[in-house]
Design an enzyme around this catalytic site. Structure first.
Site, short mmCIF file in Angstrom:
data_model
loop_
_atom_site.label_atom_id
_atom_site.label_comp_id
_atom_site.label_asym_id
_atom_site.label_seq_id
_atom_site.Cartn_x
_atom_site.Cartn_y
_atom_site.Cartn_z
N LYS A 61 31.26 -29.11 23.15
CA LYS A 61 32.25 -28.31 23.63
C LYS A 61 33.84 -27.89 23.14
CE LYS A 61 35.25 -28.42 26.61
NZ LYS A 61 36.22 -27.29 26.39
N GLU A 105 39.85 -40.55 21.08
CA GLU A 105 41.21 -39.61 20.34
C GLU A 105 41.81 -39.82 20.73
OE1 GLU A 105 43.54 -38.80 17.77
OE2 GLU A 105 42.12 -37.39 16.38
N CYS A 130 47.97 -34.90 16.67
CA CYS A 130 47.63 -35.86 17.39
C CYS A 130 48.59 -36.82 16.40
CB CYS A 130 46.52 -36.74 17.35
SG CYS A 130 45.45 -36.22 15.73
N GLU A 147 54.44 -37.31 24.03
CA GLU A 147 54.28 -36.13 23.42
C GLU A 147 54.51 -35.16 23.39
OE1 GLU A 147 49.42 -35.90 23.56
OE2 GLU A 147 49.93 -36.46 20.50
P1 NDP Z 1 43.61 -31.31 26.59
O1 NDP Z 1 43.01 -32.55 26.10
O2 NDP Z 1 43.24 -31.13 28.49
O3 NDP Z 1 41.73 -31.13 25.77
C1 NDP Z 1 41.37 -31.55 25.23
C2 NDP Z 1 39.70 -30.82 25.70
O4 NDP Z 1 39.18 -32.17 26.26
C3 NDP Z 1 39.45 -29.35 25.33
O5 NDP Z 1 37.96 -29.34 25.11
C4 NDP Z 1 39.47 -28.95 26.99
O6 NDP Z 1 38.60 -28.58 27.50
C5 NDP Z 1 38.30 -30.67 27.17
N1 NDP Z 1 39.18 -30.84 28.76
C6 NDP Z 1 39.53 -31.43 29.57
N2 NDP Z 1 39.45 -31.26 30.72
C7 NDP Z 1 38.73 -31.72 30.43
C8 NDP Z 1 37.74 -32.92 31.70
N3 NDP Z 1 38.19 -33.30 32.99
N4 NDP Z 1 36.74 -33.27 30.94
C9 NDP Z 1 36.17 -33.08 30.27
N5 NDP Z 1 36.72 -32.71 29.34
C10 NDP Z 1 37.96 -32.33 29.59
O7 NDP Z 1 44.75 -30.64 26.26
P2 NDP Z 1 44.90 -29.32 26.49
O8 NDP Z 1 44.65 -28.63 25.43
O9 NDP Z 1 45.29 -29.68 27.55
O10 NDP Z 1 46.31 -30.46 26.04
C11 NDP Z 1 47.53 -31.02 26.72
C12 NDP Z 1 48.03 -31.77 25.67
O11 NDP Z 1 47.64 -32.68 24.96
C13 NDP Z 1 49.04 -31.30 24.67
O12 NDP Z 1 50.41 -30.79 25.19
C14 NDP Z 1 48.97 -32.40 23.33
O13 NDP Z 1 50.39 -33.40 23.95
C15 NDP Z 1 47.60 -33.23 24.12
N6 NDP Z 1 46.79 -32.80 23.53
C16 NDP Z 1 46.42 -34.09 22.23
C17 NDP Z 1 45.92 -33.84 20.83
C18 NDP Z 1 45.17 -34.59 20.25
O14 NDP Z 1 44.71 -34.38 19.33
N7 NDP Z 1 45.36 -35.64 20.12
C19 NDP Z 1 45.00 -32.86 21.20
C20 NDP Z 1 44.55 -31.61 22.02
C21 NDP Z 1 46.46 -32.12 22.83
P3 NDP Z 1 39.50 -26.42 27.47
O15 NDP Z 1 41.06 -26.24 26.59
O16 NDP Z 1 38.21 -25.99 27.66
O17 NDP Z 1 39.79 -26.77 28.70
#
Ligand code: NDP
Length: 491
Positions: free
Chosen positions: A172, A247, A281, A382
């Site tokens: 996904k 991660e 990240c 973050e």
């Molecule tokens: P998320 O962690 O929410 O999203 C990452 C992935 O997880 C996306 O595919 C998302 O789906 C999916 N996801 C969201 N909720 C669920 C759930 N309940 N169960 C399973 N999968 C889920 O990132 P955000 O886009 O909301 O970003 C929020 C914050 O997270 C950022 O501001 C940043 O601080 C951090 N972040 C860190 C990352 C890293 O690489 N360490 C990467 C991205 C974000 P979908 O987006 O399709 O809803």
């Protein structure tokens, strides 16, 4: 329309729902995607389950799986230009960065294609007539969930070792960035992966993703994203004790000592935070500078930050693109406001860019805060945007203490010309990835992952393959004889 790939067929969402996919540099729609939900997730899981339990995929030879992965890598490379453009249009990053991501993805598929055929396991000469063997086997159905910051590259980090090891999966992508994932699955189909082995689920995390994390027919979740979301995934995965790789977030410290080559260190400090507009990240979001060079070094960083060419990633020469969405931009602007309110000194940037054509996109100026203290939110949380927090330190001890003053432990770096000091600091900073006199290289050969709340397990390298395998011991009795335990053995 961008469709899902389930059981070897391209399908729309059961509900018929769709989502508009936009370019964050212009706010314009670039495509429409099927919006899968929990029901679509269940169909994808069933297809992956069937392929694992009923097809010969998990028992195919490593050589066969490697051949498919090599073929896929070649296809990715053959279509690199097209995929890089798609990535830039969907994610906003500069085209040159997207090109690097695509080539990295091809390289990751090749690395695991090569690795899967190499010797693995152990043989033990056990007491008596026993010989023990340790073998690695696929885990089963894996749910692979990735974020929007490196859509194609993150896909490769998970799909390559997962499939090399003989698992089946439901992948996904983030709801905002499905474009290159769809293209990748078209290439996987062309490469010849059998139906049901790799399934593509599009849709929101809180519905489709949550179903993957909770479903009892899923054996493992490999997730990259925010720490809060990761915590929720971990809870959901507890139901059937799924294997987990997480991660998560970071607040990485980049430590600059007075004896470093300051010109080189300043360039890395800038790319450490502003690469991908800070949406990384491992971003070096906390810059720790030795007090004797603090003023001079901060000036060097600010001067560079002001010169960064911000714009539409498709335009030549652009070095920093937009943030991924309006909502995310507002979150980042909220942190900038918090930094000002908490008394940090705004040295440059701090605003949304509203001039010319950039006004249509989600652009924030490269921003640097000085005099940041460890109690401030911009030091602790973050931000995931182009916002650098700079803090002064006294000596080696102080630098290590500040670097470790975080719930996160993903990455860190030190810049110094003293090799002994570099090694001491490298060993004392509690992170999974540490760089000396460089920032940001992510090598497929080296394990990637965090200490503390930055995650669980490691991706890439041999560790990345291990994370997609179960370990089995097989003990063979070479000279079976009477057991000698029961009375009838003894009479
Ligand atoms: P998320 O962690 O929410 O999203 C990452 C992935 O997880 C996306 O595919 C998302 O789906 C999916 N996801 C969201 N909720 C669920 C759930 N309940 N169960 C399973 N999968 C889920 O990132 P955000 O886009 O909301 O970003 C929020 C914050 O997270 C950022 O501001 C940043 O601080 C951090 N972040 C860190 C990352 C890293 O690489 N360490 C990467 C991205 C974000 P979908 O987006 O399709 O809803």
């Amino acid at each position: 329309m961008l469709k899902m790939y389930i059981g070897g067929r391209w399908v729309s969402a059961v509900s018929g729902r769709t989502r508009s996919i936009t370019n964050p540099a212009t706010g314009e729609q670039i495509d429409v995607a099927a919006e899968g939900g929990a029901e679509d997730a269940r169909l994808a899981i069933a297809a992956a389950r069937k392929a694992f339990d009923e097809s010969d995929w998990p028992h195919t030879s490593a050589r066969h799986r490697a051949r498919l992965l090599f073929r896929l890598a070649d296809l990715i490379e053959r279509h690199a230009g097209e995929q890089a453009r798609m990535e830039t249009e969907n994610n906003g990053k500069p085209l040159a960065d997207a090109e690097d991501d695509v080539l990295t993805a091809a390289n990751v598929f090749r690395y695991y294609a090569g690795l899967i055929g190499k010797p693995s396991g152990q043989v033990s000469d056990l007491p008596g007539s026993y010989v023990g063997r340790v073998v690695r086997e696929p885990i089963g159905v894996c749910g692979l969930i990735v974020p929007w910051n490196f859509p194609l590259m993150m896909a490769s980090w998970k799909l390559a070792p997962c499939l090399a090891a003989g698992n089946t999966c439901v992948f996904k992508p983030a709801e905002l960035t499905p474009v290159t994932a769809v293209r990748l699955f078209e290439l996987m189909e062309e490469a010849g992966f059998p139906p049901g082995v790799a399934n593509l689920l599009l849709g929101e995390g809180r519905t489709a993703g949550a179903e993957l994390a909770a479903h009892e027919q899923v054996d493992k979740i490999a997730f990259t994203g925010g720490t809060e979301t990761g915590r929720g995934v971990m809870r959901a995965a507890a139901g059937n004790i799924k294997k987990l790789s997480l991660e998560l977030g970071g607040k990485s410290a980049n430590i600059v000592f007075a004896d470093a080559d300051l010109d080189i260190a300043a360039d890395y400090a800038v790319s450490g935070i502003f690469l991908n507009a800070g949406q990384v990240c491992s971003a070096g979001s906390r810059l720790l500078v030795e007090e004797s060079v603090y003023d001079r070094f901060v000036d060097m960083v600010v001067e560079r930050a002001r010169k960064i060419r911000v714009g539409n990633g498709l335009h030549p020469g652009v070095e920093m693109g937009p943030l991924i969405s309006e909502a995310h931009m507002n979150k980042v602007l909220g942190y900038i406001k918090a930094g000002i309110e908490e008394g940090a000194v705004l040295l440059t940037g701090g605003k949304r860019i509203t001039e010319g054509e950039l006004a249509r996109g989600f652009f924030v100026e490269p921003t640097v805060f000085g005099d940041v203290h460890s109690g401030m939110r911009i030091f602790r949380e973050e931000i995931f945007g182009p916002v650098l927090s700079v803090t002064k330190f006294r000596d080696e001890e102080d630098a290590v203490r500040l670097a470790n003053d975080s719930i996160y432990g993903l990455a860190g770096a030190v810049f110094t010309s003293d090799a002994g000091k570099a090694e001491r600091v490298a060993r004392r900073v509690r992170v999974g990835v540490f760089w000396i006199n460089v920032y940001h290289p992510a090598m497929v050969e080296m394990p990637w992952g965090g200490y503390k709340q930055s995650g669980l397990g490691r991706e890439l390298g041999t560790f990345g393959l291990d994370a997609f395998t179960e370990v089995k011991q097989i003990v063979h009795n070479l000279h079976p004889g009477p057991l000698g335990y029961y009375h009838w053995n003894r009479s």
